[in-house]
Scaffold this motif. Structure first.
Motif: not given
Ligand SMILES: *Cc1c(COP(=O)(O)O)cnc(C)c1O
Length: 420
Positions: A80-81, A105, A108, A149, A153, A178, A181, A200, A202-203, A213
Motif C-alpha cells: 500500500g505504501q 494513516y 502515509t 482517506e 486509519n 485512499d 478501509f 492497501s 493487505s487489509k 500489496g
Molecule cells: C496499511 C495502510 C496503508 C499502507 O499499506 P501497506 O500495505 O501496509 O504498505 C496505507 N493506507 C492505509 C489506510 C492503511 O491502512
C-alpha cells in the motif's frame, strides 16, 4: 454486473478449454517470434514483456479492482505504501507541492512529511474539517494534487469527498483517495468526484493476512491537458516520444505510472501474491457485510460499558461522523472501531494484554479480531502534535472486529474489561 458478480467474474473470462481459475503465471519473462516484435514492444508495451511491470495473473486482478471502483485501469504494487508513493510521484517532481488531510494513516504521514520532503516534494497538511476558504489558502502555484482517506486509519473520521473534489477541481488538480478501509464495496470514491483511488490491499481486500500489496486505480476522468501537467502532454523521451494524453487518452495517468515509475522502481507484486489477493476479492462483498454487522454490535456493547470513555464508529447514531457516513458509507463503516478506555495508556495496555481471543498484532482488517495501540506502534514515529492532528489519543485502541461469532468476540472483550 453488480459488485458480488464482478468480484467473481471480472478480470478473467476463460475461453473454450481454458482453466476455470486464473492460473498463476510464474514467469519473469515472455517469448516472442522475432527481434522486430520485441523492438516494437519497447516503443509501445501492449503485450506482457517482463514481470517487473506487468504479468497476466496480476493483470487479471488489476482489471477486477478497476471494475469494482468504476475506473478505466489499475496497477497493483507490492505494498500500500508503494501505491501511495507512486500516486504522488506520477504527478509531483522536486519543487512541487501537494495537499493532504492530516487524518491519514501514520505510515502515509511519515512518507509524505519526511521521505517525500527529502526528494524535494512538499506536503501541505490541512484539517479535513476546515471550510473551503481555509483549505483554498493552502494551495500554491506548484500544487499538483490533493490526497485524503475515505475512512481515516485509525481516527475513523469520514472524509467529505465531494468537498475535497470540488476544491481540487477548482484548482485544476486531481483528488487522490485512499479507500483502504471502506473498500469499493462500502464506498466508490470515483462516484463522488475522486480522480485516483489507492488501496492497501493487505487489509480487507486480501482479508486473510496473507500478503502485502497495494493498488492504484485511475478514473480516467481528469483532464491532464489543462496546462498544469506538461509531463502528460509533451513527449516522454524515456519512451521514444510517447505523449500520454494523445497516445493513451483516458488511460494516460495509469499507463504513465506503469511505464515510468513501475519500470524504474519495480515495486510490482509477484503472480502468486496476486492469486491470493484474488481469492480474497472473491468473497469481499459478503465479508464486508458481516464485518459491518459484527462491528456495530461490538460498538454498541462497548458504548454501554462504564469502563469505556469513548467509542468512535461512524455507523453509531450520535457519532461525530454519522451524517457523513450515511452519505458516503450507507452500507456500513467496516470492522474497525476506535476506543478509549478510562485510565489512559496503562489501562489500555492492561485491557489489550488481557484479551484471549483477540490478538495483539500490527495489522488491521484481518479476518480474525485483533487490537493495536497506535501511539506505541503504527503512529510511534509521530510527535504528540502530529498524533493529535491524526486524531490519535495516547490511550486510543484500534479494535479490528473479525468474522468470529460476535458473541465470542463480545465475551472476550467483556472478560478483559473486568480486569481494567
Ligand atoms: C496499511 C495502510 C496503508 C499502507 O499499506 P501497506 O500495505 O501496509 O504498505 C496505507 N493506507 C492505509 C489506510 C492503511 O491502512
Amino acid at each position: 454486473m453488480r459488485d458480488e458478480t464482478k468480484c467473481l467474474h471480472s478480470g478473467y473470462t476463460p475461453k473454450n478449454g481454458e482453466p476455470r481459475v486464473m492460473p498463476i503465471v510464474q514467469s519473469t519473462t515472455y517469448v516472442f517470434d522475432s527481434t522486430e516484435h520485441i523492438g516494437q514492444l519497447f516503443d509501445m508495451p501492449t503485450e506482457y514483456m517482463y514481470s517487473r511491470f506487468a504479468n497476466p495473473t496480476v493483470d487479471a486482478v488489476e482489471k477486477k479492482i478497476a471494475d469494482l471502483e468504476g475506473g478505466v485501469g489499475a496497477m497493483c504494487t507490492s505494498s500500500g505504501q508503494a501505491a501511495s508513493l507512486f500516486s504522488i510521484l506520477n504527478l509531483c517532481n522536486a519543487g512541487d507541492s501537494f495537499i493532504s488531510t492530516s487524518t491519514i494513516y501514520g505510515g502515509t504521514v511519515n512518507l509524505f512529511a519526511v521521505t517525500l520532503k527529502k526528494l524535494g516534494i512538499e506536503c501541505i497538511f490541512v484539517d479535513a474539517e476546515a471550510d473551503e476558504e481555509t483549505i483554498q489558502k493552502a494551495f500554491k502555484p506548484n500544487t499538483r494534487c490533493v490526497f485524503g482517506e475515505t475512512l481515516a486509519n485509525p481516527a475513523l473520521a469520514v472524509l467529505d469527498i465531494e468537498k475535497f473534489a470540488k476544491i481540487a477541481h477548482k484548482n485544476d488538480v486531481p483528488l487522490i483517495i485512499d479507500n483502504t478501509f471502506a473498500t469499493p464495496i462500502l464506498c466508490k470514491p470515483i462516484e463522488f468526484g475522486a480522480d485516483i483511488v489507492v488501496h492497501s490491499t493487505s487489509k480487507y481486500m486480501d482479508g486473510h493476512a496473507l500478503q502485502i500489496g497495494g493498488v492504484i486505480v485511475d478514473s480516467g476522468k481528469f483532464n491532464w491537458a489543462n496546462g498544469k501537467f506538461p509531463e502528460f502532454t509533451e513527449p516522454d523521451e524515456s519512451y521514444h516520444g510517447v505523449i500520454y494524453t494523445k497516445d493513451f487518452g483516458e488511460m494516460a495517468y495509469i499507463i504513465k505510472a506503469r511505464m515510468q515509475l513501475m519500470r524504474d522502481f519495480g515495486a510490482y507484486p509477484a503472480a502468486h501474491s496476486a492469486f491470493l489477493l484474488n481469492l480474497g476479492l472473491e468473497t469481499l462483498p459478503i465479508r464486508m457485510e458481516r464485518y459491518c454487522e459484527n462491528a456495530l454490535k461490538v460498538a454498541r456493547f462497548l458504548q454501554a460499558s462504564d469502563k469505556i470513555e469513548s467509542v468512535s464508529y461512524a455507523a453509531l447514531p450520535g457519532d461525530k461522523y454519522h451524517e457523513l457516513a450515511k452519505k458516503y458509507l450507507p452500507k456500513g463503516t467496516c470492522g474497525v472501531i476506535s476506543i478509549t478506555i478510562k485510565g489512559g495508556k496503562a489501562a489500555a495496555v492492561r485491557f489489550m494484554d488481557g484479551l484471549k481471543l483477540a490478538s495483539n498484532e500490527v495489522h488491521v482488517a484481518d479476518i480474525r479480531t485483533c487490537v493495536l495501540h497506535p501511539a506505541s506502534a503504527t503512529h510511534r514515529q509521530l510527535t504528540d502534535e502530529q498524533l493529535i492532528a491524526a486524531g490519535v489519543n495516547p490511550g486510543l485502541i484500534r479494535l479490528s472486529v473479525g468474522l468470529e461469532n460476535v458473541e465470542d468476540i463480545i465475551a472476550d472483550l467483556e472478560q478483559s474489561l473486568k480486569n481494567v
